[in-house]
Design a protein around this motif. Structure first.
Motif, PDB file in Angstrom:
ATOM      1  N   ILE A 193       3.697  -2.749   4.620  1.00  0.00           N
ATOM      2  CA  ILE A 193       2.857  -1.924   5.500  1.00  0.00           C
ATOM      3  C   ILE A 193       1.780  -1.210   4.699  1.00  0.00           C
ATOM      4  CG2 ILE A 193       2.859   0.109   6.992  1.00  0.00           C
ATOM      5  CD1 ILE A 193       5.639  -0.778   7.971  1.00  0.00           C
ATOM      6  N   ARG A 194       2.192  -0.578   3.570  1.00  0.00           N
ATOM      7  CA  ARG A 194       1.211   0.126   2.738  1.00  0.00           C
ATOM      8  C   ARG A 194       0.201  -0.850   2.128  1.00  0.00           C
ATOM      9  NH1 ARG A 194       2.413   5.159   0.690  1.00  0.00           N
ATOM     10  NH2 ARG A 194       0.262   5.023  -0.107  1.00  0.00           N
ATOM     11  N   GLY A 195       0.686  -2.031   1.714  1.00  0.00           N
ATOM     12  CA  GLY A 195      -0.215  -3.003   1.104  1.00  0.00           C
ATOM     13  C   GLY A 195      -1.251  -3.518   2.082  1.00  0.00           C
ATOM     14  N   VAL A 196      -0.814  -3.892   3.284  1.00  0.00           N
ATOM     15  CA  VAL A 196      -1.751  -4.393   4.292  1.00  0.00           C
ATOM     16  C   VAL A 196      -2.725  -3.293   4.708  1.00  0.00           C
ATOM     17  CG1 VAL A 196      -1.931  -5.269   6.647  1.00  0.00           C
ATOM     18  CG2 VAL A 196      -0.156  -6.159   5.122  1.00  0.00           C
ATOM     19  N   HIS A 197      -2.201  -2.063   4.815  1.00  0.00           N
ATOM     20  CA  HIS A 197      -3.059  -0.938   5.211  1.00  0.00           C
ATOM     21  C   HIS A 197      -4.149  -0.689   4.167  1.00  0.00           C
ATOM     22  CE1 HIS A 197      -4.164   2.720   7.294  1.00  0.00           C
ATOM     23  NE2 HIS A 197      -4.026   3.423   6.171  1.00  0.00           N
ATOM     24  N   LEU A 198      -3.812  -0.868   2.888  1.00  0.00           N
ATOM     25  CA  LEU A 198      -4.786  -0.618   1.825  1.00  0.00           C
ATOM     26  C   LEU A 198      -5.847  -1.706   1.714  1.00  0.00           C
ATOM     27  CD1 LEU A 198      -2.812   0.826  -1.234  1.00  0.00           C
ATOM     28  CD2 LEU A 198      -4.623   1.935   0.072  1.00  0.00           C
ATOM     29  N   ILE A 199      -5.533  -2.894   2.234  1.00  0.00           N
ATOM     30  CA  ILE A 199      -6.488  -3.997   2.109  1.00  0.00           C
ATOM     31  C   ILE A 199      -7.820  -3.635   2.772  1.00  0.00           C
ATOM     32  CG2 ILE A 199      -6.980  -6.358   2.869  1.00  0.00           C
ATOM     33  CD1 ILE A 199      -4.066  -7.023   2.437  1.00  0.00           C
ATOM     34  N   GLU A 200      -7.736  -3.002   3.953  1.00  0.00           N
ATOM     35  CA  GLU A 200      -8.954  -2.618   4.664  1.00  0.00           C
ATOM     36  C   GLU A 200      -9.808  -1.667   3.827  1.00  0.00           C
ATOM     37  OE1 GLU A 200     -10.269  -0.290   8.781  1.00  0.00           O
ATOM     38  OE2 GLU A 200      -8.165  -0.806   8.390  1.00  0.00           O
ATOM     39  N   TYR A 201      -9.194  -0.671   3.204  1.00  0.00           N
ATOM     40  CA  TYR A 201      -9.937   0.292   2.394  1.00  0.00           C
ATOM     41  C   TYR A 201     -10.445  -0.338   1.108  1.00  0.00           C
ATOM     42  CZ  TYR A 201      -8.046   3.730   5.618  1.00  0.00           C
ATOM     43  OH  TYR A 201      -7.725   4.433   6.744  1.00  0.00           O
ATOM     44  N   THR A 202      -9.692  -1.327   0.616  1.00  0.00           N
ATOM     45  CA  THR A 202     -10.111  -1.999  -0.618  1.00  0.00           C
ATOM     46  C   THR A 202     -11.437  -2.708  -0.434  1.00  0.00           C
ATOM     47  OG1 THR A 202      -7.817  -2.286  -1.325  1.00  0.00           O
ATOM     48  CG2 THR A 202      -9.460  -3.740  -2.331  1.00  0.00           C
ATOM     49  N   PHE A 203     -11.591  -3.421   0.678  1.00  0.00           N
ATOM     50  CA  PHE A 203     -12.840  -4.121   0.939  1.00  0.00           C
ATOM     51  C   PHE A 203     -13.993  -3.138   1.161  1.00  0.00           C
ATOM     52  CE2 PHE A 203      -9.966  -7.639   2.242  1.00  0.00           C
ATOM     53  CZ  PHE A 203     -10.429  -8.578   1.333  1.00  0.00           C
ATOM     54  N   GLN A 204     -13.693  -1.975   1.744  1.00  0.00           N
ATOM     55  CA  GLN A 204     -14.734  -0.995   2.005  1.00  0.00           C
ATOM     56  C   GLN A 204     -15.170  -0.271   0.728  1.00  0.00           C
ATOM     57  OE1 GLN A 204     -13.201   1.594   5.021  1.00  0.00           O
ATOM     58  NE2 GLN A 204     -13.360   0.061   6.672  1.00  0.00           N
ATOM     59  N   ASP A 205     -14.254  -0.120  -0.222  1.00  0.00           N
ATOM     60  CA  ASP A 205     -14.538   0.659  -1.440  1.00  0.00           C
ATOM     61  C   ASP A 205     -14.829  -0.228  -2.639  1.00  0.00           C
ATOM     62  OD1 ASP A 205     -14.044   2.844   0.111  1.00  0.00           O
ATOM     63  OD2 ASP A 205     -11.963   3.106  -0.588  1.00  0.00           O
ATOM     64  N   ASP A 206     -15.334  -1.418  -2.395  1.00  0.00           N
ATOM     65  CA  ASP A 206     -15.698  -2.325  -3.496  1.00  0.00           C
ATOM     66  C   ASP A 206     -14.521  -2.623  -4.421  1.00  0.00           C
ATOM     67  OD1 ASP A 206     -18.309  -2.429  -2.577  1.00  0.00           O
ATOM     68  OD2 ASP A 206     -18.865  -0.635  -3.744  1.00  0.00           O
ATOM     69  N   TYR A 207     -13.390  -2.885  -3.807  1.00  0.00           N
ATOM     70  CA  TYR A 207     -12.210  -3.375  -4.531  1.00  0.00           C
ATOM     71  C   TYR A 207     -11.662  -2.382  -5.542  1.00  0.00           C
ATOM     72  CZ  TYR A 207     -14.086  -7.697  -2.593  1.00  0.00           C
ATOM     73  OH  TYR A 207     -14.586  -8.634  -1.735  1.00  0.00           O
ATOM     74  N   ASP A 208     -11.916  -1.088  -5.345  1.00  0.00           N
ATOM     75  CA  ASP A 208     -11.380  -0.098  -6.283  1.00  0.00           C
ATOM     76  C   ASP A 208      -9.850  -0.045  -6.235  1.00  0.00           C
ATOM     77  OD1 ASP A 208     -13.860   0.565  -7.155  1.00  0.00           O
ATOM     78  OD2 ASP A 208     -14.111   2.288  -5.795  1.00  0.00           O
ATOM     79  N   GLY A 209      -9.277  -0.261  -5.059  1.00  0.00           N
ATOM     80  CA  GLY A 209      -7.813  -0.174  -4.934  1.00  0.00           C
ATOM     81  C   GLY A 209      -7.114  -1.512  -4.931  1.00  0.00           C
ATOM     82  N   LEU A 210      -7.779  -2.544  -5.493  1.00  0.00           N
ATOM     83  CA  LEU A 210      -7.212  -3.891  -5.457  1.00  0.00           C
ATOM     84  C   LEU A 210      -5.853  -3.971  -6.140  1.00  0.00           C
ATOM     85  CD1 LEU A 210      -7.469  -6.904  -4.818  1.00  0.00           C
ATOM     86  CD2 LEU A 210      -8.710  -7.193  -6.979  1.00  0.00           C
ATOM     87  N   TRP A 211      -5.707  -3.309  -7.303  1.00  0.00           N
ATOM     88  CA  TRP A 211      -4.445  -3.406  -8.038  1.00  0.00           C
ATOM     89  C   TRP A 211      -3.322  -2.658  -7.331  1.00  0.00           C
ATOM     90  CZ3 TRP A 211      -3.897  -7.187 -11.092  1.00  0.00           C
ATOM     91  CH2 TRP A 211      -4.991  -7.691 -11.806  1.00  0.00           C
ATOM     92  N   ASN A 212      -3.665  -1.637  -6.552  1.00  0.00           N
ATOM     93  CA  ASN A 212      -2.644  -0.978  -5.737  1.00  0.00           C
ATOM     94  C   ASN A 212      -2.108  -1.937  -4.669  1.00  0.00           C
ATOM     95  OD1 ASN A 212      -2.784   1.420  -7.121  1.00  0.00           O
ATOM     96  ND2 ASN A 212      -4.218   2.385  -5.705  1.00  0.00           N
ATOM     97  N   VAL A 213      -3.025  -2.691  -4.057  1.00  0.00           N
ATOM     98  CA  VAL A 213      -2.618  -3.692  -3.061  1.00  0.00           C
ATOM     99  C   VAL A 213      -1.702  -4.725  -3.704  1.00  0.00           C
ATOM    100  CG1 VAL A 213      -3.429  -5.525  -1.530  1.00  0.00           C
ATOM    101  CG2 VAL A 213      -4.681  -3.365  -1.662  1.00  0.00           C
ATOM    102  N   VAL A 214      -2.088  -5.211  -4.877  1.00  0.00           N
ATOM    103  CA  VAL A 214      -1.266  -6.205  -5.595  1.00  0.00           C
ATOM    104  C   VAL A 214       0.117  -5.641  -5.897  1.00  0.00           C
ATOM    105  CG1 VAL A 214      -1.056  -7.527  -7.731  1.00  0.00           C
ATOM    106  CG2 VAL A 214      -3.262  -7.381  -6.566  1.00  0.00           C
ATOM    107  N   ALA A 215       0.179  -4.384  -6.333  1.00  0.00           N
ATOM    108  CA  ALA A 215       1.464  -3.767  -6.672  1.00  0.00           C
ATOM    109  C   ALA A 215       2.361  -3.655  -5.444  1.00  0.00           C
ATOM    110  CB  ALA A 215       1.229  -2.393  -7.289  1.00  0.00           C
ATOM    111  N   PHE A 216       1.784  -3.233  -4.312  1.00  0.00           N
ATOM    112  CA  PHE A 216       2.572  -3.123  -3.076  1.00  0.00           C
ATOM    113  C   PHE A 216       3.096  -4.485  -2.632  1.00  0.00           C
ATOM    114  CE2 PHE A 216       0.419   1.064  -2.183  1.00  0.00           C
ATOM    115  CZ  PHE A 216       1.591   1.798  -2.050  1.00  0.00           C
TER     116      PHE A 216
END
Length: 304
Positions: A205-228
């Motif tokens: 849930i957290r990983g999918v939720h972060l994907i949307e913000y990752t695309f909006q923030d120029d992939y700044d949170g990409l590694w958080n998505v990968v970790a989740f």
């Protein structure tokens, strides 16, 4: 001196013992050969339809036909042809008494104990006369063995199969889970599965939720998505390792635990300390239960 010491009938599909001769011998080598019989019965699919294992004074011979295997322990002085002739006579007697349907429906060990009397009569006939009553039968078996000799199985192969059957040696990919049963799932195991599923759900849930913000923030949170997402996959695999037998279970368990710990440490920030402790604790408990869940002891099913 008895030439045929022990006979054993077993179902090939799952190693279920169907009948065995009664013996009162306490010879150490005989006990070792009977242990090897039990080992072979658990993994008959690994061996040819006709085979033998050479010993110091006692040899093992077996023949598998129509889903049933007929095994015997004989003195080394008994000619090979006569040993297989005994097994053929045993096969004919058994198939005359029990149909393949009855054999396939058998659900408990030794359902045909009454066949022991027939085995004893055959043993007595061979031990007293040294062979079958019909010499033409012996001649046919000798010719068949000349054309298609039995495969001689090394003791090392038997020990390897014994290790596999008892969980000491891991199985290959093509045989994983074959003839292997784990102990029943315990209450702590059910609890760990529930908690693991909960952790997996939180991670996805957290990983999918972060994907949307990752695309909006120029992939700044990409590694958080990968970790989740990686933690989610590891939680799922932990459930699988607990429920099913798997090769290299110990290595896989510690690898999954290490990845989950690293992922959660990396996620310090998106998660607080208590959340990290919860996820790592669940993963650690699951690992402990995976390693302590043993293979089911089947020794009671085959008391030869």
């Amino acid at each position: 001196m008895s030439l045929i010491l022990f006979a054993f009938v077993v179902r090939v599909r799952d190693g279920l013992p169907l009948s065995a001769s009664t013996d009162f011998e306490h010879n150490q080598e005989l006990q070792s050969r009977k242990q090897q019989l039990r080992t072979i019965s658990k993994a008959l699919s690994r061996f040819p339809e006709r085979g033998s294992i050479q010993g110091q004074e006692l040899n093992i011979y077996f023949v598998s036909s129509e889903g049933v295997s007929y095994m015997t322990v004989c003195h080394c002085s008994l000619p090979v042809a006569k040993a297989f002739c005994f097994l053929e006579d045993l096969r004919w007697e058994f198939t005359a008494c029990f149909s393949s349907t009855v054999v396939s429906l058998a659900a408990r060990p030794y359902p045909f104990l009454e066949f022991d009397g027939t085995i004893q009569k055959l043993k007595q006939q061979y031990n007293q006369s040294g062979g079958p009553a019909l010499e033409v039968t012996l001649a046919e078996v000798q010719e068949d063995l000349r054309i298609k000799p039995p495969q001689v199985i090394n003791v090392e192969e038997v020990d390897l199969s014994n290790g596999i059957a008892n969980g000491h040696i891991e199985q290959g990919p093509g045989s994983a889970g074959q003839n292997v049963r784990l102990e029943p799932v315990t209450a702590p195991g059910i609890l760990s599965l529930v908690l693991n599923i909960m952790c997996a759900s939180l991670n996805i849930i957290r990983g999918v939720h972060l994907i949307e913000y990752t695309f909006q923030d120029d992939y700044d949170g990409l590694w958080n998505v990968v970790a989740f997402l990686l933690a989610f996959v590891c939680c799922v695999f932990q459930c699988h390792l607990y429920l099913f037998h798997s090769p290299l279970k110990k290595l896989k368990s510690f690898t999954l635990l290490s990845i989950i710990i690293l992922c959660n440490l990396y996620l310090f920030g998106p998660r607080n300390v208590w959340q990290l402790i919860f996820h790592i604790s669940v993963a650690s408990i699951s690992t402990l239960l995976i390693l302590t869940r043993k293979l089911q002891d089947r020794s009671n099913d085959c008391g030869v």
